[in-house]
Design a protein around this motif. Structure first.
Motif, PDB file in Angstrom:
ATOM      1  N   UNK A 110      -5.392  -9.817  -2.777  1.00 31.62           N
ATOM      2  CA  UNK A 110      -4.308  -9.548  -1.633  1.00 31.62           C
ATOM      3  C   UNK A 110      -4.295  -8.366  -0.961  1.00 31.62           C
ATOM      4  N   UNK A 111      -4.309  -8.189   0.353  1.00 33.48           N
ATOM      5  CA  UNK A 111      -4.394  -6.915   0.930  1.00 33.48           C
ATOM      6  C   UNK A 111      -3.305  -6.308   0.927  1.00 33.48           C
ATOM      7  N   UNK A 112      -2.985  -5.167   0.313  1.00 33.04           N
ATOM      8  CA  UNK A 112      -1.871  -4.249   0.088  1.00 33.04           C
ATOM      9  C   UNK A 112      -1.299  -3.908   1.547  1.00 33.04           C
ATOM     10  N   UNK A 113      -2.196  -3.472   2.339  1.00 31.93           N
ATOM     11  CA  UNK A 113      -1.790  -2.937   3.676  1.00 31.93           C
ATOM     12  C   UNK A 113      -1.063  -3.638   4.680  1.00 31.93           C
ATOM     13  N   UNK A 114      -1.172  -4.991   4.482  1.00 35.79           N
ATOM     14  CA  UNK A 114      -0.517  -5.880   5.197  1.00 35.79           C
ATOM     15  C   UNK A 114       0.415  -6.894   4.443  1.00 35.79           C
ATOM     16  N   UNK A 115       0.798  -6.553   3.248  1.00 31.40           N
ATOM     17  CA  UNK A 115       1.762  -7.401   2.364  1.00 31.40           C
ATOM     18  C   UNK A 115       2.934  -6.363   2.280  1.00 31.40           C
ATOM     19  N   UNK A 116       3.987  -7.104   2.462  1.00 29.03           N
ATOM     20  CA  UNK A 116       5.326  -6.429   2.557  1.00 29.03           C
ATOM     21  C   UNK A 116       5.869  -6.617   1.296  1.00 29.03           C
ATOM     22  N   UNK A 117       6.545  -5.565   0.639  1.00 21.47           N
ATOM     23  CA  UNK A 117       7.445  -5.494  -0.753  1.00 21.47           C
ATOM     24  C   UNK A 117       8.483  -6.403  -0.561  1.00 21.47           C
ATOM     25  N   UNK A 118       8.687  -7.055  -1.669  1.00 22.88           N
ATOM     26  CA  UNK A 118      10.128  -8.002  -1.896  1.00 22.88           C
ATOM     27  C   UNK A 118      10.694  -7.534  -3.260  1.00 22.88           C
ATOM     28  N   UNK A 119      11.867  -7.857  -3.397  1.00 24.32           N
ATOM     29  CA  UNK A 119      12.664  -7.715  -4.742  1.00 24.32           C
ATOM     30  C   UNK A 119      11.772  -8.336  -5.621  1.00 24.32           C
ATOM     31  N   UNK A 120      11.535  -7.861  -6.953  1.00 19.69           N
ATOM     32  CA  UNK A 120      10.871  -8.407  -8.060  1.00 19.69           C
ATOM     33  C   UNK A 120       9.356  -8.532  -8.126  1.00 19.69           C
TER      34      UNK A 120
ATOM     35  N   UNK B 254       0.652  -1.054   0.159  1.00 25.70           N
ATOM     36  CA  UNK B 254       0.001  -0.036  -0.073  1.00 25.70           C
ATOM     37  C   UNK B 254       0.935   1.275   0.062  1.00 25.70           C
ATOM     38  N   UNK B 255       1.883   1.313   0.996  1.00 30.47           N
ATOM     39  CA  UNK B 255       2.895   2.469   0.859  1.00 30.47           C
ATOM     40  C   UNK B 255       3.474   2.542  -0.350  1.00 30.47           C
ATOM     41  N   UNK B 256       3.820   1.577  -1.285  1.00 25.49           N
ATOM     42  CA  UNK B 256       4.414   1.683  -2.555  1.00 25.49           C
ATOM     43  C   UNK B 256       3.557   2.244  -3.458  1.00 25.49           C
ATOM     44  N   UNK B 257       2.442   1.759  -3.440  1.00 20.59           N
ATOM     45  CA  UNK B 257       1.179   2.311  -4.374  1.00 20.59           C
ATOM     46  C   UNK B 257       1.246   3.705  -4.083  1.00 20.59           C
TER      47      UNK B 257
ATOM     48  N   UNK C 236      -8.113  -2.215   0.057  1.00 24.00           N
ATOM     49  CA  UNK C 236      -6.761  -2.164  -0.646  1.00 24.00           C
ATOM     50  C   UNK C 236      -6.498  -3.473  -1.315  1.00 24.00           C
ATOM     51  N   UNK C 237      -7.535  -4.289  -1.806  1.00 23.18           N
ATOM     52  CA  UNK C 237      -7.216  -5.301  -2.567  1.00 23.18           C
ATOM     53  C   UNK C 237      -6.395  -5.087  -3.590  1.00 23.18           C
ATOM     54  N   UNK C 238      -5.506  -5.972  -4.140  1.00 28.15           N
ATOM     55  CA  UNK C 238      -4.637  -5.893  -5.445  1.00 28.15           C
ATOM     56  C   UNK C 238      -4.250  -7.536  -5.819  1.00 28.15           C
ATOM     57  N   UNK C 239      -3.596  -7.268  -7.022  1.00 30.79           N
ATOM     58  CA  UNK C 239      -2.956  -8.631  -7.337  1.00 30.79           C
ATOM     59  C   UNK C 239      -1.595  -8.692  -7.221  1.00 30.79           C
ATOM     60  N   UNK C 240      -1.208  -9.667  -6.280  1.00 29.20           N
ATOM     61  CA  UNK C 240       0.364  -9.736  -6.040  1.00 29.20           C
ATOM     62  C   UNK C 240       0.918 -11.190  -6.512  1.00 29.20           C
ATOM     63  N   UNK C 241       1.563 -11.038  -7.664  1.00 26.20           N
ATOM     64  CA  UNK C 241       2.303 -12.229  -8.176  1.00 26.20           C
ATOM     65  C   UNK C 241       1.384 -12.905  -8.591  1.00 26.20           C
ATOM     66  N   UNK C 242       0.322 -12.497  -9.193  1.00 29.46           N
ATOM     67  CA  UNK C 242      -0.779 -13.204  -9.645  1.00 29.46           C
ATOM     68  C   UNK C 242      -2.150 -13.745  -9.084  1.00 29.46           C
ATOM     69  N   UNK C 243      -1.849 -13.376  -7.627  1.00 32.78           N
ATOM     70  CA  UNK C 243      -2.773 -13.802  -6.516  1.00 32.78           C
ATOM     71  C   UNK C 243      -3.727 -12.537  -6.445  1.00 32.78           C
ATOM     72  N   UNK C 244      -4.987 -12.582  -6.936  1.00 30.29           N
ATOM     73  CA  UNK C 244      -6.033 -11.403  -6.630  1.00 30.29           C
ATOM     74  C   UNK C 244      -6.557 -11.333  -5.170  1.00 30.29           C
TER      75      UNK C 244
END
Length: 95
Positions: free
Chosen positions: A61-71, A19-22, A51-59
């Motif tokens: 996903x809560x953006x506010x509690x998912x931490x970014x990782x390289x790539x 969420x912060x990155x967005x 704040x649901x988003x698609x992360x690495x193909x998984x729709x």
């Protein structure tokens, strides 16, 4: 570190939520409802599901509690799990 947001490379920081990155990327919306209404960060603690988003193909996903990782590949979500503006599903469940 570098992540991909809606097909574009962008910078993110270790320990930062998706969420912060967005928000730093300049678009405060994370998804749109099936009716087309934009939604973004609301509660910031994983309770409201705005704040649901698609992360690495998984729709969904809560953006506010998912931490970014390289790539990481992040796409803003339309409705129940389509990449914004494409109508393509983010991930097809295994049968």
């Amino acid at each position: 570190m570098t992540i991909t947001v809606d097909g574009r490379s962008t910078s993110a920081y270790v320990g930062e939520s998706v969420a912060a990155a967005l928000m730093a990327d300049g678009d405060l919306s994370a998804r749109t409802t099936s009716g087309g209404e934009p939604r973004g960060l609301f509660c910031g603690m994983g309770v409201c599901f705005d704040c649901l988003v698609i992360v690495d193909g998984v729709p969904g996903t809560r953006a506010c509690v998912t931490w970014v990782r390289e790539g990481m590949d992040v796409s803003r979500q339309d409705g129940a799990g389509y990449r914004r503006g494409t109508g393509d599903p983010g991930h097809a469940p295994a049968e």
